[in-house]
Design an enzyme around this catalytic site. Structure first.
Site, short mmCIF file in Angstrom:
data_model
loop_
_atom_site.label_atom_id
_atom_site.label_comp_id
_atom_site.label_asym_id
_atom_site.label_seq_id
_atom_site.Cartn_x
_atom_site.Cartn_y
_atom_site.Cartn_z
N HIS A 20 0.82 -1.21 0.00
CA HIS A 20 0.00 0.00 0.00
C HIS A 20 0.86 1.27 0.00
O HIS A 20 0.37 2.32 -0.38
CB HIS A 20 -0.92 0.04 1.21
CG HIS A 20 -2.32 -0.41 0.93
ND1 HIS A 20 -2.96 -0.20 -0.28
CD2 HIS A 20 -3.21 -1.05 1.71
CE1 HIS A 20 -4.17 -0.69 -0.22
NE2 HIS A 20 -4.36 -1.22 0.97
N ASN A 66 -8.05 5.12 3.48
CA ASN A 66 -9.50 5.26 3.32
C ASN A 66 -9.99 6.70 3.32
O ASN A 66 -11.13 6.95 2.94
CB ASN A 66 -10.23 4.48 4.42
CG ASN A 66 -9.97 3.00 4.35
OD1 ASN A 66 -9.35 2.50 3.42
ND2 ASN A 66 -10.43 2.28 5.35
N ASP A 91 -0.84 1.64 -5.51
CA ASP A 91 -0.56 0.23 -5.77
C ASP A 91 -1.73 -0.41 -6.50
O ASP A 91 -2.85 0.08 -6.44
CB ASP A 91 -0.32 -0.50 -4.44
CG ASP A 91 -1.56 -0.54 -3.57
OD1 ASP A 91 -2.12 -1.63 -3.40
OD2 ASP A 91 -1.97 0.52 -3.06
N ASN A 112 -9.39 1.44 -1.92
CA ASN A 112 -10.04 2.37 -1.00
C ASN A 112 -9.51 3.80 -1.09
O ASN A 112 -10.25 4.75 -0.87
CB ASN A 112 -9.95 1.86 0.44
CG ASN A 112 -10.83 0.66 0.66
OD1 ASN A 112 -11.87 0.50 0.03
ND2 ASN A 112 -10.40 -0.22 1.55
#
Length: 180
Positions: A20, A66, A91, A112
């Site tokens: 991430h 998020n 990513d 997200n």
């Protein structure tokens, strides 16, 4: 003309060197050779990068993945940067490790961070550079184990980050050329 490049990631030691955080890793690598450092600011760590006389604001949101849209929206407004001058680096587990996909618009694909940005900005029409990380989950040899403070940790091999840096610079050159 100003540009905004957003490297998506999650803050905190537990997220360092994870898939991430490829956006953070790429931006860190980009500024490393320029002796520029990120400073903590509202909703993100930021720095200004100069390229061919253009001002490029680089941000690493501190909102967690998020809520990345909050940071992107804030810095676009604060720096008066239009949506067409924004690039999001993220990513993508659906792409093979080391592959890149550059698009000027698109769906979030279940990511997200991209979902938050789309919802906050009210559009999916922003440029994104998706970096393939899929093979990390298939090949154990892509992980290096090391000890830190007596605990075993995993460090991802991001030996191709300099390639990402070159492609990012190529994209910036295209943006500058298209502007003229």
């Amino acid at each position: 003309m100003k540009y905004l490049i957003v490297g998506l990631g999650n803050i905190g030691e537990e997220y360092e060197n994870t898939r991430h955080n490829i956006g953070f890793i790429i931006l860190d690598d980009l500024v490393k050779s320029s002796n520029i450092i990120f400073t903590a600011n509202k909703l993100a760590s930021t720095c200004e990068y100069k390229f061919k006389g253009r001002s490029i604001i680089l941000i690493k949101p501190s909102t967690y993945m998020n809520l990345s849209g909050k940071a992107v929206n804030y810095w676009m407004r604060a720096e008066k940067i239009p949506l067409e001058n924004v690039l999001i680096i993220t990513d993508d587990i659906a792409l093979p490790l080391g592959s890149l996909r550059l698009k000027t618009k698109g769906r979030d694909g279940g990511h997200n961070g991209l979902k938050s940005i789309s919802e906050t900005l009210g559009t999916e029409e922003f440029a994104r550079l998706r970096v393939g990380v899929e093979m990390i989950f298939r090949r154990a040899n892509k992980l290096i184990m090391f000890l830190e403070n007596g605990r075993q940790k995993k460090l991802l091999c991001w030996h191709r980050v300099s390639l990402y840096q070159l492609i990012l610079l190529k994209h910036l050159q295209q943006l500058v050329c298209n502007e003229q």
